[in-house]
Design a protein around this motif. Structure first.
Motif, PDB file in Angstrom:
ATOM      1  N   LYS A   1      35.568  30.460  32.241  1.00  0.00           N
ATOM      2  CA  LYS A   1      35.875  31.891  32.650  1.00  0.00           C
ATOM      3  C   LYS A   1      37.016  32.643  32.337  1.00  0.00           C
ATOM      4  CE  LYS A   1      33.474  30.056  37.041  1.00  0.00           C
ATOM      5  NZ  LYS A   1      33.524  29.709  38.396  1.00  0.00           N
ATOM      6  N   HIS A   2      38.158  32.094  31.669  1.00  0.00           N
ATOM      7  CA  HIS A   2      39.317  32.863  31.272  1.00  0.00           C
ATOM      8  C   HIS A   2      39.240  33.355  29.773  1.00  0.00           C
ATOM      9  CE1 HIS A   2      40.731  30.682  34.901  1.00  0.00           C
ATOM     10  NE2 HIS A   2      41.421  31.418  35.086  1.00  0.00           N
ATOM     11  N   CYS A   3      38.156  32.822  29.262  1.00  0.00           N
ATOM     12  CA  CYS A   3      38.071  32.789  27.638  1.00  0.00           C
ATOM     13  C   CYS A   3      36.903  34.075  27.589  1.00  0.00           C
ATOM     14  CB  CYS A   3      37.930  31.700  26.895  1.00  0.00           C
ATOM     15  SG  CYS A   3      39.156  30.314  26.802  1.00  0.00           S
ATOM     16  N   ILE A   4      37.511  35.156  27.494  1.00  0.00           N
ATOM     17  CA  ILE A   4      36.471  36.523  27.560  1.00  0.00           C
ATOM     18  C   ILE A   4      36.639  37.191  25.943  1.00  0.00           C
ATOM     19  CG2 ILE A   4      35.642  38.543  28.468  1.00  0.00           C
ATOM     20  CD1 ILE A   4      36.792  37.420  31.054  1.00  0.00           C
ATOM     21  N   ASN A   5      35.624  37.473  25.357  1.00  0.00           N
ATOM     22  CA  ASN A   5      35.629  38.011  24.071  1.00  0.00           C
ATOM     23  C   ASN A   5      35.347  39.404  24.336  1.00  0.00           C
ATOM     24  OD1 ASN A   5      36.070  35.831  22.583  1.00  0.00           O
ATOM     25  ND2 ASN A   5      33.845  35.509  22.215  1.00  0.00           N
ATOM     26  N   TYR A   6      36.527  40.286  24.466  1.00  0.00           N
ATOM     27  CA  TYR A   6      36.569  41.703  24.600  1.00  0.00           C
ATOM     28  C   TYR A   6      35.936  42.525  23.138  1.00  0.00           C
ATOM     29  CZ  TYR A   6      38.856  41.237  29.100  1.00  0.00           C
ATOM     30  OH  TYR A   6      39.153  41.093  30.240  1.00  0.00           O
TER      31      TYR A   6
ATOM     32  N   ARG B   1      44.175  41.195  34.840  1.00  0.00           N
ATOM     33  CA  ARG B   1      44.144  40.646  33.200  1.00  0.00           C
ATOM     34  C   ARG B   1      44.933  41.457  32.404  1.00  0.00           C
ATOM     35  NH1 ARG B   1      40.806  36.026  31.988  1.00  0.00           N
ATOM     36  NH2 ARG B   1      41.014  36.981  29.998  1.00  0.00           N
ATOM     37  N   PHE B   2      45.722  41.002  31.558  1.00  0.00           N
ATOM     38  CA  PHE B   2      46.250  41.591  30.437  1.00  0.00           C
ATOM     39  C   PHE B   2      45.176  42.583  29.647  1.00  0.00           C
ATOM     40  CE2 PHE B   2      47.063  41.918  25.674  1.00  0.00           C
ATOM     41  CZ  PHE B   2      48.329  42.842  26.028  1.00  0.00           C
ATOM     42  N   GLU B   3      44.014  42.044  29.194  1.00  0.00           N
ATOM     43  CA  GLU B   3      43.108  42.693  28.634  1.00  0.00           C
ATOM     44  C   GLU B   3      42.623  44.011  29.457  1.00  0.00           C
ATOM     45  OE1 GLU B   3      42.891  38.408  27.064  1.00  0.00           O
ATOM     46  OE2 GLU B   3      42.828  39.636  28.923  1.00  0.00           O
ATOM     47  N   ASP B   4      42.295  43.696  30.514  1.00  0.00           N
ATOM     48  CA  ASP B   4      42.034  45.028  31.217  1.00  0.00           C
ATOM     49  C   ASP B   4      42.874  45.878  31.395  1.00  0.00           C
ATOM     50  OD1 ASP B   4      39.361  43.710  31.932  1.00  0.00           O
ATOM     51  OD2 ASP B   4      40.110  42.836  33.926  1.00  0.00           O
ATOM     52  N   LEU B   5      44.226  45.666  31.380  1.00  0.00           N
ATOM     53  CA  LEU B   5      45.280  46.883  31.456  1.00  0.00           C
ATOM     54  C   LEU B   5      45.370  47.571  30.166  1.00  0.00           C
ATOM     55  CD1 LEU B   5      47.704  48.239  32.690  1.00  0.00           C
ATOM     56  CD2 LEU B   5      48.987  46.414  31.785  1.00  0.00           C
ATOM     57  N   ILE B   6      45.009  46.900  29.278  1.00  0.00           N
ATOM     58  CA  ILE B   6      45.150  47.555  27.813  1.00  0.00           C
ATOM     59  C   ILE B   6      43.797  48.176  27.507  1.00  0.00           C
ATOM     60  CG2 ILE B   6      45.164  47.220  25.306  1.00  0.00           C
ATOM     61  CD1 ILE B   6      47.872  46.634  27.107  1.00  0.00           C
ATOM     62  N   ILE B   7      42.503  47.684  27.663  1.00  0.00           N
ATOM     63  CA  ILE B   7      41.165  48.267  27.342  1.00  0.00           C
ATOM     64  C   ILE B   7      40.781  49.235  28.504  1.00  0.00           C
ATOM     65  CG2 ILE B   7      38.997  47.672  26.664  1.00  0.00           C
ATOM     66  CD1 ILE B   7      39.666  45.277  25.430  1.00  0.00           C
ATOM     67  N   ASN B   8      40.711  48.698  29.822  1.00  0.00           N
ATOM     68  CA  ASN B   8      40.437  49.782  30.615  1.00  0.00           C
ATOM     69  C   ASN B   8      41.745  50.043  31.566  1.00  0.00           C
ATOM     70  OD1 ASN B   8      37.599  48.685  30.439  1.00  0.00           O
ATOM     71  ND2 ASN B   8      38.248  46.909  31.478  1.00  0.00           N
ATOM     72  N   TYR B   9      42.458  50.853  30.514  1.00  0.00           N
ATOM     73  CA  TYR B   9      43.850  51.458  31.103  1.00  0.00           C
ATOM     74  C   TYR B   9      43.743  52.168  32.276  1.00  0.00           C
ATOM     75  CZ  TYR B   9      48.271  53.775  30.809  1.00  0.00           C
ATOM     76  OH  TYR B   9      49.549  54.442  31.132  1.00  0.00           O
ATOM     77  N   ASP B  10      43.146  53.204  32.131  1.00  0.00           N
ATOM     78  CA  ASP B  10      43.081  54.036  33.532  1.00  0.00           C
ATOM     79  C   ASP B  10      42.770  53.343  34.811  1.00  0.00           C
ATOM     80  OD1 ASP B  10      43.867  56.416  31.747  1.00  0.00           O
ATOM     81  OD2 ASP B  10      41.988  57.001  31.309  1.00  0.00           O
ATOM     82  N   LYS B  11      41.643  52.764  34.777  1.00  0.00           N
ATOM     83  CA  LYS B  11      41.039  52.023  36.144  1.00  0.00           C
ATOM     84  C   LYS B  11      42.117  50.900  36.245  1.00  0.00           C
ATOM     85  CE  LYS B  11      37.139  49.219  37.660  1.00  0.00           C
ATOM     86  NZ  LYS B  11      36.004  48.645  37.471  1.00  0.00           N
ATOM     87  N   THR B  12      42.694  50.254  35.532  1.00  0.00           N
ATOM     88  CA  THR B  12      43.692  49.087  35.834  1.00  0.00           C
ATOM     89  C   THR B  12      45.004  49.832  36.530  1.00  0.00           C
ATOM     90  OG1 THR B  12      42.493  47.459  34.178  1.00  0.00           O
ATOM     91  CG2 THR B  12      44.798  47.032  35.311  1.00  0.00           C
TER      92      THR B  12
END
Length: 340
Positions: free
Chosen positions: A335-340, A270-281
């Motif tokens: 399932k695809h609409c997640i409020n980060y 997910r794009f959001e994971d790459l940006i918010i959870n950068y190191d892990k992704t």
């Protein structure tokens, strides 16, 4: 296995795949040609040609498929210098200086031979004036019983092409190896192919490349919808309505229907994971590509998470205007609409 690897990055239209492309450009010995690769999945591309030549062969359709692929390739090959220049993607400059030469060799390898003929399909595609003139020229020759040779014989070639699946695959793999030989000579080991493969048809990476990986990038569909509106992609007058949102969600769900779950060469993020959870992704992507942190030589040069964060949750800026559509998307794809 080839020592040249292709890393295909794809998404669902405004799903943030360019962020992964930017990340990969920071890796050691990765090459990106600064143009989306449209000759595989687009209309008249390789996948459509494969269907016409291998899966559902027919004499006229197969010939037309080859001609249409050559037309698409010529468009992609030419450069675009000014706003008034014809459409082009510059492949002859960014991929290979002999791009069209290799494309012609490829189609020839798929064909048994070329021959002169003019089927109805070719006549129908002519501009109206040329169609009328050619009818008169043929009519004159017909009436004079051939004494006056006036019929137009300057017609394109037809292709007799019906390769086996194995022959088609081998020729396609050879094409992509040849197209990027110059980059290989310059020391690049990995070629980034942006938008080359549809996310709902990832199996083609095994048919078209000797060595390939695919990264599929997803994103909150509400943000994707608003991105399309802001970029002028959505032209429906009722784009704010619940019905418009439902139709959009239907298209998006269908695009995701064929994502494989057990293909070791396909990674879904997910794009959001790459940006918010950068190191892990990033670590997940490095492991997927068999890379180490030492290969990430230009970290933050192209992908800047603090800037990309602004692209998360943009649906909120249009919520008052598009409440019906946005709520319908969330209702259809919770399932695809997640409020980060």
């Amino acid at each position: 296995m080839s020592d040249l690897r292709f890393v295909c990055v794809s998404g669902f239209f405004a799903s943030g795949s360019s962020a992964v492309v930017d990340l990969l450009k920071e890796m050691k010995d990765f090459y990106e040609c600064n143009a989306e690769i449209r000759i595989i999945k687009d209309p008249y591309g390789i996948t459509q040609m494969e269907n016409a030549l291998v899966d559902n062969w027919e004499l006229i359709n197969s010939s037309v498929a080859v001609s249409d692929f050559l037309w698409l390739s010529k468009i992609c090959a030419r450069n675009r210098y000014t706003p008034f220049s014809p459409a082009g993607l510059g492949y002859s400059k960014t991929i290979s200086g002999n791009f069209m030469e290799l494309i012609n060799e490829y189609t020839d390898s798929l064909s048994e031979y070329k021959y002169k003929a003019e089927f109805y399909h070719q006549k129908f595609k002519k501009p109206y004036l040329k169609f009328i003139i050619d009818r008169f020229r043929f009519g004159i020759e017909h009436v004079t019983k051939g004494k006056l040779k006036t019929a137009n014989r300057n017609i394109p070639y037809c292709y007799f092409a019906h390769p086996t699946q194995e022959r088609f695959n081998d020729a396609t793999k050879k094409l992509f190896e040849q197209l990027f030989q110059q980059q290989k000579k310059e020391g690049f080991t990995d070629i980034i192919l942006d938008q080359a493969i549809s996310p709902n048809n990832p199996s083609v990476i095994h048919r078209y490349f000797n060595n390939a990986k695919m990264i599929i990038v997803d994103r909150d569909p509400r943000d994707m919808y608003v991105d399309d509106i802001m970029c002028g992609v959505m032209y429906d007058k009722d784009y704010t309505s619940a019905e418009a949102g439902k139709r959009y969600a239907d298209r998006q769900k269908q695009l995701r229907a064929s994502i494989p779950e057990n293909d070791a060469d396909v990674l879904y993020i997910r794009f959001e994971d790459l940006i918010i959870n950068y190191d892990k992704t990033v670590d997940t992507i490095l492991q997927f590509l068999n890379l180490s942190t030492a290969d990430h030589v230009d970290q933050y040069k192209y992908l800047k998470p603090e800037i990309s964060r602004k692209n998360i949750g943009i649906w909120k800026t249009k919520y008052d205007e598009c409440k019906g559509a946005i709520d319908a998307i969330r209702g259809s794809m919770p399932k695809h609409c997640i409020n980060y």
